[in-house]
Design a protein around this motif. Structure first.
Motif, PDB file in Angstrom:
ATOM      1  N   GLY A  47       0.870  -3.530 -14.809  1.00 49.61           N
ATOM      2  CA  GLY A  47       1.606  -3.559 -13.549  1.00 49.61           C
ATOM      3  C   GLY A  47       1.030  -4.553 -12.563  1.00 49.61           C
ATOM      4  N   LEU A  48       1.499  -4.457 -11.339  1.00 42.96           N
ATOM      5  CA  LEU A  48       1.031  -5.315 -10.251  1.00 42.96           C
ATOM      6  C   LEU A  48      -0.189  -4.669  -9.617  1.00 42.96           C
ATOM      7  CD1 LEU A  48       1.835  -7.938  -8.777  1.00 42.96           C
ATOM      8  CD2 LEU A  48       3.041  -6.505  -7.127  1.00 42.96           C
ATOM      9  N   MET A  50      -4.928  -3.372   0.184  1.00 35.14           N
ATOM     10  CA  MET A  50      -4.499  -2.797  -1.084  1.00 35.14           C
ATOM     11  C   MET A  50      -3.102  -2.179  -0.972  1.00 35.14           C
ATOM     12  SD  MET A  50      -6.476   0.267  -3.116  1.00 35.14           S
ATOM     13  CE  MET A  50      -6.416   1.409  -1.730  1.00 35.14           C
ATOM     14  N   THR A  51      -2.798  -1.613   0.155  1.00 32.46           N
ATOM     15  CA  THR A  51      -1.521  -0.921   0.311  1.00 32.46           C
ATOM     16  C   THR A  51      -0.482  -1.741   1.076  1.00 32.46           C
ATOM     17  OG1 THR A  51      -2.402   0.220   2.249  1.00 32.46           O
ATOM     18  CG2 THR A  51      -2.536   1.376   0.144  1.00 32.46           C
ATOM     19  N   ALA A  52      -0.790  -2.994   1.356  1.00 32.93           N
ATOM     20  CA  ALA A  52       0.148  -3.843   2.107  1.00 32.93           C
ATOM     21  C   ALA A  52       1.421  -4.126   1.312  1.00 32.93           C
ATOM     22  CB  ALA A  52      -0.528  -5.154   2.508  1.00 32.93           C
ATOM     23  N   THR A  65       2.663  -2.601  -5.362  1.00 36.06           N
ATOM     24  CA  THR A  65       1.380  -2.498  -6.051  1.00 36.06           C
ATOM     25  C   THR A  65       1.311  -1.196  -6.848  1.00 36.06           C
ATOM     26  OG1 THR A  65       0.275  -3.817  -4.367  1.00 36.06           O
ATOM     27  CG2 THR A  65      -1.132  -2.423  -5.729  1.00 36.06           C
ATOM     28  N   ASP A  66       0.943  -1.327  -8.133  1.00 35.39           N
ATOM     29  CA  ASP A  66       0.820  -0.172  -9.027  1.00 35.39           C
ATOM     30  C   ASP A  66      -0.585   0.400  -9.074  1.00 35.39           C
ATOM     31  OD1 ASP A  66       3.510  -0.168 -10.252  1.00 35.39           O
ATOM     32  OD2 ASP A  66       2.890  -2.102 -11.056  1.00 35.39           O
ATOM     33  N   GLY A  67      -1.593  -0.478  -8.848  1.00 35.40           N
ATOM     34  CA  GLY A  67      -2.948   0.013  -9.037  1.00 35.40           C
ATOM     35  C   GLY A  67      -4.007  -0.877  -8.427  1.00 35.40           C
TER      36      GLY A  67
END
Length: 175
Positions: free
Chosen positions: A16-17, A56-58, A62-64
């Motif tokens: 994933g991304l 990280m959460t921007a 995002t998967d991980g």
């Protein structure tokens, strides 16, 4: 936390991304390392875990989170804190290390155990230039293992990660 760099949209450091953090400092100095700039523990830059969590959460796609190196387990407590935040946000966590699973467990270090507790897949073992393979899924050399950490901790022995059958999601059930 001392880091060399981050990548916000990696597709090579796990499925994933992924948001990948390259930690700074590595004692392994593997011949042929693709990140030799991360070896010096005094290099890179200091960054707050909260700042990394925000980055990280921007991206909502995002998967991980992937913790790479350098050597994440040499900053296990800070990496564990970031991994815990990733898990709270529904992300999976992959951690790369030059140490083996067995070596990580033998010390009983609370920071190491905390990072393992928040890691879904551990890619363990040093990069070995003579075993380099472009066919080794998410690994640099074939000696490295993809360890399913929750299953391994529950079983008390290494359980290798199995790649999900992605085609099963796209096939029609037989009638």
């Amino acid at each position: 936390m001392r880091i060399a760099n981050t990548v916000s949209d990696s597709i090579v450091d796990g499925p994933g991304l992924r948001f990948t953090v390259f930690t700074q400092g590595c004692p392994h100095h593997c011949s042929g390392c693709h990140n030799p700039n991360t070896h010096d523990p005094a290099g890179g830059q200091e960054v707050e875990v909260a700042e990394l969590a925000e980055k990280m959460t921007a991206n909502p796609l995002t998967d991980g989170l992937t913790l790479s190196g350098g050597e994440p387990f040499d900053q296990a407590q800070a990496c564990a804190a970031l991994a815990e935040l990733a898990k709270e946000r529904g992300l999976n966590v992959w951690t790369y290390t030059g140490y083996t699973w067995e070596k990580l467990l033998e010390g009983g270090d609370p920071g190491v155990l905390a990072l393992l507790a928040h890691t879904d897949v551990l890619v363990d073992g040093p990069f070995v230039e003579g075993l380099k393979s472009y066919d080794a899924l998410f690994r640099g050399s074939t000696n490295q293992r993809l360890i399913d950490v929750p299953k391994s901790l529950a079983a008390g022995q290494v359980v290798l990660w199995q790649r999900p059958d992605l085609l099963a999601h796209f096939t029609r059930p037989e009638s």
